[in-house]
Design an enzyme around this catalytic site. Structure first.
Site, PDB file in Angstrom:
ATOM      1  N   CYS A 169      -3.259   3.750   9.742  1.00  0.00           N
ATOM      2  CA  CYS A 169      -1.990   3.146  10.157  1.00  0.00           C
ATOM      3  C   CYS A 169      -1.292   3.919  11.272  1.00  0.00           C
ATOM      4  O   CYS A 169      -0.126   3.651  11.577  1.00  0.00           O
ATOM      5  CB  CYS A 169      -1.052   3.035   8.956  1.00  0.00           C
TER       6      CYS A 169
ATOM      7  N   CYS B   7       8.260   3.136   5.961  1.00  0.00           N
ATOM      8  CA  CYS B   7       7.371   2.845   4.834  1.00  0.00           C
ATOM      9  C   CYS B   7       8.158   2.677   3.548  1.00  0.00           C
ATOM     10  O   CYS B   7       7.637   2.148   2.571  1.00  0.00           O
ATOM     11  CB  CYS B   7       6.356   3.974   4.669  1.00  0.00           C
TER      12      CYS B   7
ATOM     13  N   CYS C 208       0.831  -1.195   0.000  1.00  0.00           N
ATOM     14  CA  CYS C 208       0.000   0.000   0.000  1.00  0.00           C
ATOM     15  C   CYS C 208       0.869   1.249   0.000  1.00  0.00           C
ATOM     16  O   CYS C 208       0.612   2.202  -0.764  1.00  0.00           O
ATOM     17  CB  CYS C 208      -0.927  -0.002   1.215  1.00  0.00           C
ATOM     18  N   CYS C 209       1.907   1.265   0.828  1.00  0.00           N
ATOM     19  CA  CYS C 209       2.824   2.409   0.866  1.00  0.00           C
ATOM     20  C   CYS C 209       3.508   2.590  -0.487  1.00  0.00           C
ATOM     21  O   CYS C 209       3.767   3.720  -0.912  1.00  0.00           O
ATOM     22  CB  CYS C 209       3.881   2.218   1.951  1.00  0.00           C
TER      23      CYS C 209
ATOM     24  N   CYS D  64      -0.679   7.871   7.681  1.00  0.00           N
ATOM     25  CA  CYS D  64      -2.047   7.698   7.207  1.00  0.00           C
ATOM     26  C   CYS D  64      -2.977   7.356   8.379  1.00  0.00           C
ATOM     27  O   CYS D  64      -2.568   6.710   9.347  1.00  0.00           O
ATOM     28  CB  CYS D  64      -2.105   6.602   6.153  1.00  0.00           C
TER      29      CYS D  64
END
EC number: 1.8.4.10
Length: 244
Positions: free
Chosen positions: A208, A233, A115-116, A205
C-alpha cells in the site's frame, strides 16, 4: 482527568516551547504512557524521549505486511537506543479468517479500511487500552485533509486504561515541517528507514506504499489507487471524527 479548559491552556503554554519540553511534561504527568513508533517523526521523538527517561515506553505495529527494510529499521532503532520496543501484532484468528475469506490483496478492490482494521486498528486499540496517554509524531502539514487541526495535546478518540474519554494524546511535532524533522535527523545522527532515500516519504505496508514523485504530497504515496482526500488508516480516529 483534565478538563478541556486544561487542554486549551496546555496548548497555549506549549505553543512557543520546544517539542522536548512537551515530552518532558507528558512523561512526568503519566505513568502509563508510550511513544508510537513507525516513521521518521517518531524516531525523532524517541531520540528526545530517551534523553529524558532511559526506560521510556515505545511500541510499534507489525502488520505482517511491512517492507523488509522497515523490519530491519525497527531492529536498528532498538539496538541504537538500547530500548525495549513492544511489538503489537494482529489477532491471529481474526487475520486468518480475513485472508482466508478475502485473500491477500482485497484492499485493491474494496478499499484499505477492513485490512487496516484487522492488521493495525485492533492491535492499536488493545495497546491503548493499557495506557493513560500516548505520544505520536503527527504533523499538521502531513495531510491537509485530516491533520491540519491537530493540537499539541488532545483527548484521543480511542478508549484508554480508564475507558472512553480518558486517553490523552500528545503530538509534540504538530507545528514542525518535514524539513525540520530531517534537519534534526541529520544534526543528531538519528537512524531512519532507508526507504526514505529511495523516494518513500510516508511509509506504511509494502503493498500500500510507493515512492512519491517530486512535488507530490507525502501522503500521495499511500493507498494511491483510492480516489479520496482522507488518506488515513484509522490509527488517528479523532482526525476523521473532527472532520465530520
Amino acid at each position: 482527568m483534565s478538563t478541556m479548559t486544561d487542554f486549551e491552556q496546555l496548548n497555549r503554554d506549549f505553543s512557543s516551547k520546544r517539542p522536548k519540553d512537551l515530552l518532558k511534561h507528558a512523561l512526568e504527568n503519566h505513568d502509563r504512557i508510550a511513544v508510537s513508533f513507525s516513521g521518521a517523526e517518531d524516531v525523532v521523538l524517541i531520540d528526545m524521549a530517551v534523553k529524558l527517561r532511559k526506560d521510556v515506553g515505545v511500541f510499534t505495529l507489525d502488520t505482517g505486511r511491512l517492507h523488509p527494510e522497515t523490519y530491519e529499521y525497527i531492529e536498528a532503532v532498538r539496538k541504537h537506543y538500547g530500548i525495549r520496543i513492544d511489538i503489537q501484532t494482529p489477532d491471529q484468528q481474526a487475520l486468518q479468517s480475513f485472508v482466508s475469506e478475502k485473500g491477500l490483496f482485497s484492499f485493491y478492490e474494496d478499499g484499505h479500511k477492513e485490512c487496516c482494521g484487522v492488521r493495525k486498528i485492533n492491535p492499536l486499540k488493545n495497546k491503548l487500552a493499557t495506557l493513560d496517554a500516548w505520544i505520536t509524531g503527527q504533523r499538521r502539514d502531513q495531510s491537509p485533509g485530516t491533520r491540519s487541526n491537530i493540537e499539541l495535546v488532545e483527548i484521543d478518540g480511542f478508549p484508554g486504561r480508564n475507558g472512553a474519554g480518558s486517553l490523552v494524546k500528545y503530538n509534540p511535532l504538530t507545528h514542525w515541517t518535514s524539513a525540520q524533522v530531517w534537519e534534526y535527523i541529520r544534526m543528531f545522527d538519528v537512524p531512519y528507514n532507508p526507504l526514505h532515500a529511495r523516494g518513500f516519504a510516508s511509509i506504511g505496508c509494502q503493498p500500500c506504499t510507493r515512492a512519491t514523485l517530486p512535488n507530490q504530497h507525502e501522503r500521495e504515496g499511500r493507498w494511491w489507487w483510492e480516489n479520496e482526500t482522507h488518506k488515513e488508516c484509522g490509527l488517528h480516529a479523532g482526525n476523521i471524527i473532527s472532520k465530520g
